[in-house]
Design an enzyme around this catalytic site. Structure first.
Site, mmCIF file in Angstrom:
data_model
loop_
_atom_site.group_PDB
_atom_site.id
_atom_site.type_symbol
_atom_site.label_atom_id
_atom_site.label_comp_id
_atom_site.label_asym_id
_atom_site.label_seq_id
_atom_site.Cartn_x
_atom_site.Cartn_y
_atom_site.Cartn_z
ATOM 1 N N HIS A 36 -1.174 1.181 -3.671
ATOM 2 C CA HIS A 36 -0.169 2.194 -3.320
ATOM 3 C C HIS A 36 -0.936 3.439 -2.886
ATOM 4 O O HIS A 36 -1.304 4.277 -3.724
ATOM 5 C CB HIS A 36 0.733 2.515 -4.511
ATOM 6 N N LYS A 158 8.741 -6.272 0.060
ATOM 7 C CA LYS A 158 8.470 -6.347 -1.375
ATOM 8 C C LYS A 158 9.773 -6.208 -2.151
ATOM 9 O O LYS A 158 10.569 -5.306 -1.883
ATOM 10 C CB LYS A 158 7.502 -5.254 -1.805
ATOM 11 N N HIS A 199 7.228 -8.304 -7.001
ATOM 12 C CA HIS A 199 6.855 -7.771 -8.312
ATOM 13 C C HIS A 199 7.567 -8.662 -9.316
ATOM 14 O O HIS A 199 8.812 -8.653 -9.384
ATOM 15 C CB HIS A 199 7.318 -6.315 -8.446
ATOM 16 N N ASP A 292 -3.127 -2.894 -7.866
ATOM 17 C CA ASP A 292 -2.084 -1.892 -8.137
ATOM 18 C C ASP A 292 -2.669 -0.482 -8.161
ATOM 19 O O ASP A 292 -2.164 0.396 -8.871
ATOM 20 C CB ASP A 292 -1.360 -2.182 -9.453
#
Length: 387
Positions: A36, A158, A199, A292
């Site tokens: 991210h 996502k 996720h 992540d």
């Protein structure tokens, strides 16, 4: 190398310039399948007191730090918009090439819904014209949101099929979205030549994602035997992000403004997570590296590699997961992840053995991307060298 690609491999080759790699190991450019770049920390109060545009300048720093440790390609799992991607492609920012999802699709009350008991809403990534909102309920809203994200430039969609660690109001073990909603998402992605990443931490949500044809399970904390069998049957990828709960625990101990329940969830899942990955690896599930990053500091991505090795993967298997396997997951298997004629000239020069995973980041000496030497002894150069 010519035109950003490898022309030939061997000794005694004729080239305009020679790069001395004596005593080093040459790797393909490394790939992180879950970052991210617009998020630099999980301290909510810090994010609340920074101006909206601050995240884009942070992204520039995060991209540079990621490139410096040899990662030349990343998949952004929510946050980066088309402008950030294009800025890297056009050379305005040094950084790895990006495959973007723009925003994460979540249901009301799900992981990614920023609603808090106070009534305030603090999403991880605030919507803006290049990053449309992605809170949906029902197949029709799912269809519209998928199309809106693709219009905004999403190359992968996502979705959150379970709760998560960082969201205080839901449970990682609980599933989110019905199979009917997920079916619509996968169909919309397929029609536009995209795929879906999920996720997925809890067992039922993992299985729901696999059964509808979602390409990769991100995190995969609660894998049982049936889930692993399904992954093998459907050739579903696992992106473990083992370092993510570790970084949440670290942040809590360092005094980050995190709810107690968030740190407690991270502590509860850390060992369960490692055991799930250990069993998946032993069974032969396809694994690609992801971190992540954003939950933890960018530029520390390679901490993931020793954790993967601790789950029973050999150093060679870990490096494959970080190069050719990661490239295959992202759909770049015919041009990234290998050192071979015709492939993009993404290269990492490492002092000593690349199997020394604990020291790998500190041993990076040069990084090449598309035939340009972009990092020399840890310092970005921006200089193109034809070899």
């Amino acid at each position: 190398m010519a035109d950003g690609r490898i022309v030939d491999i061997g000794t005694g080759l004729d080239g305009d310039e020679v790069v001395d790699c004596t005593g080093t190991t040459l790797l393909p450019g490394l790939i992180d399948c879950h970052v991210h770049v617009t998020v630099s920390e999980i301290n909510v109060m810090h994010r609340l007191y920074r101006p909206f545009s601050y995240q884009f300048y942070e992204a520039a720093q995060n991209l540079r730090r990621t490139l410096e440790i040899g990662i030349t390609t990343v998949r952004d799992a929510a946050g980066a918009d088309l402008g950030i991607k294009q800025a890297v492609e056009d050379g305005l920012l040094p950084g790895p090439r990006l495959q973007i999802s723009v925003n994460a699709i979540t249901q009301t009350g799900g992981h990614g819904d920023g609603w808090l008991p106070s009534g305030h809403c603090v999403p991880l990534s605030l919507p803006h014209p290049g990053r449309p909102p992605s809170l949906v309920d029902g197949p029709d809203e799912m269809r519209r949101t998928a199309r809106t994200l693709i219009r905004a430039g999403a190359e992968v969609l996502k979705v959150c099929t379970t709760g998560g660690v960082l969201s205080p109001g839901d449970d990682p073990k609980h599933s989110q979205f019905t199979p009917a909603e997920l079916d619509v998402l996968v169909a919309e992605a397929a029609m536009q030549g995209r795929y879906v990443m999920a996720h997925a931490q809890g067992t039922d949500g993992i299985k729901n994602a696999i059964r509808v044809g979602i390409r990769s399970i991100e995190h995969g904390m609660y894998l049982d035997d049936e889930a692993i069998d399904l992954m093998l049957q459907h050739q579903t990828w696992l992106v473990p992000t083992l370092v993510a709960p570790v970084n949440v625990i670290r942040a809590g101990k360092a005094g980050a403004a995190l709810p107690e329940v968030v740190v407690r969830k991270a502590e509860e899942v850390a060992e369960i997570h490692a055991e799930s990955v250990r069993r998946a690896a032993a069974a032969g599930v396809r694994i690609a590296m992801g971190t992540d990053s954003g939950v933890g500091p960018h530029g520390t991505n390679l901490e993931e590699l020793p954790l993967m090795a601790a789950c029973g993967m050999s150093p060679a298997e870990v490096l494959v997961a970080t190069t050719s396997s990661a490239a295959t997951l992202l759909g770049y298997g015919d041009e990234l992840g290998r050192i071979a004629p015709g492939y993009r000239a993404d290269l990492v020069v490492v002092a000593g053995s690349a199997y020394d995973l604990d020291q790998l980041a500190g041993n990076v000496r040069e990084v090449w991307k598309d035939g340009a030497r972009v990092v020399d002894s840890g310092e970005p150069t921006g200089k193109t060298v034809r070899a």
